[in-house]
Design an enzyme around this catalytic site. Structure first.
Site, PDB file in Angstrom:
ATOM      1  N   GLU A  12       0.797  -1.219   0.000  1.00  0.00           N
ATOM      2  CA  GLU A  12       0.000   0.000   0.000  1.00  0.00           C
ATOM      3  C   GLU A  12       0.835   1.277   0.000  1.00  0.00           C
ATOM      4  O   GLU A  12       0.288   2.368  -0.196  1.00  0.00           O
ATOM      5  CB  GLU A  12      -0.948  -0.014   1.206  1.00  0.00           C
ATOM      6  CG  GLU A  12      -1.956  -1.151   1.135  1.00  0.00           C
ATOM      7  CD  GLU A  12      -2.777  -1.332   2.399  1.00  0.00           C
ATOM      8  OE1 GLU A  12      -3.862  -1.929   2.303  1.00  0.00           O
ATOM      9  OE2 GLU A  12      -2.334  -0.884   3.489  1.00  0.00           O
ATOM     10  N   ASP A 198     -11.606  -6.673  -2.281  1.00  0.00           N
ATOM     11  CA  ASP A 198     -12.547  -7.783  -2.147  1.00  0.00           C
ATOM     12  C   ASP A 198     -13.918  -7.226  -1.791  1.00  0.00           C
ATOM     13  O   ASP A 198     -14.051  -6.055  -1.435  1.00  0.00           O
ATOM     14  CB  ASP A 198     -12.076  -8.763  -1.065  1.00  0.00           C
ATOM     15  CG  ASP A 198     -11.882  -8.073   0.284  1.00  0.00           C
ATOM     16  OD1 ASP A 198     -12.816  -8.125   1.093  1.00  0.00           O
ATOM     17  OD2 ASP A 198     -10.811  -7.480   0.508  1.00  0.00           O
TER      18      ASP A 198
END
Length: 231
Positions: A12, A198
């Site tokens: 990230e 997700d």
């Protein structure tokens, strides 16, 4: 203007770190802080570690030692809203805890005693994100509530429980409310930018492994655009 950007995982923060110039790296309490410049703007990039305790500890160090003017929390999340798909981006309007329950003492579900039930993101930072989102092309960008807890949301029963507690929840993850709570305590404006790796409860762990890199890229693309815009 000093801009702090916080991501929990290496995936990230790695793109943004590679874009910084004149960098200086420090490790404090096992948290990695990289100071540098992007497009002439001073940036402090924090890799916080996963979960609320890591996020709260490292954000406290960040705000106390580096004293940024604004905080952007970036990375991946699980989608909760029916309109969302993997790769979409959620801009926080507010952030809440989804695993705090002191309702026996008349607090709202998710509210830490003597603190707000919801931490409101800064309007100017939200606007900067929205303005730059239009340049991302095919990626859907929405704004709404993000909720945080120390659990990965793969259990359909847990997902249903959380949906029952929050009417209009867009995404869940594991750090943002801690970042928001500390930012609130330090009176520092913040916003959360999360791309979906997700959809909560739908084979989430498989999707997360497959799409984390894509989600990280999407959220970083928007954050980099925001940094250039923020004054």
């Amino acid at each position: 203007m000093k801009i702090a950007v916080i991501g929990a995982m290496e995936e990230e923060v790695t793109i943004l770190r590679s874009k910084l110039e004149q960098t200086n790296r420090e490790v404090i309490a096992n948290c990695e802080f990289t100071s540098g410049f992007y497009e002439g703007k001073e940036v402090v990039l924090l890799k916080s570690g996963i979960g609320k305790v890591n996020a709260a500890m490292s954000t406290t160090i960040l705000l106390d030692r580096f004293k940024p003017d604004v905080v952007i929390n970036t990375g991946s999340a699980g989608g909760f809203h029916h309109s969302l798909n993997v790769g979409d981006i959620v801009i926080s309007t507010e952030v809440r805890h989804h695993d705090v329950d002191v309702t026996a003492f008349d607090y709202e579900y998710g509210q830490v005693p003597n603190l707000p039930a919801a931490y409101k993101a800064d309007n100017a930072l939200i606007q900067a994100a929205e303005d730059e989102a239009s340049e991302l092309g095919h990626i859907q960008v929405v704004k709404g509530t993000i909720a945080t807890g120390d659990s990965f949301m793969s259990d359909p029963d847990r997902v249903a429980f959380i949906r029952g507690k929050f009417e209009d929840l867009y995404a869940v993850e594991m750090e943002a409310a801690a970042v928001a709570q500390v930012s609130y305590q330090f009176n520092t404006p913040f916003v959360v930018i999360r791309a979906l790796s997700d959809i909560a409860g739908k084979e989430s762990e498989i999707s997360f492994d497959q799409f984390l890199e894509q989600a990280a890229k999407h959220s970083t693309d928007l954050v980099l655009r925001m940094i250039k815009r923020i004054n």
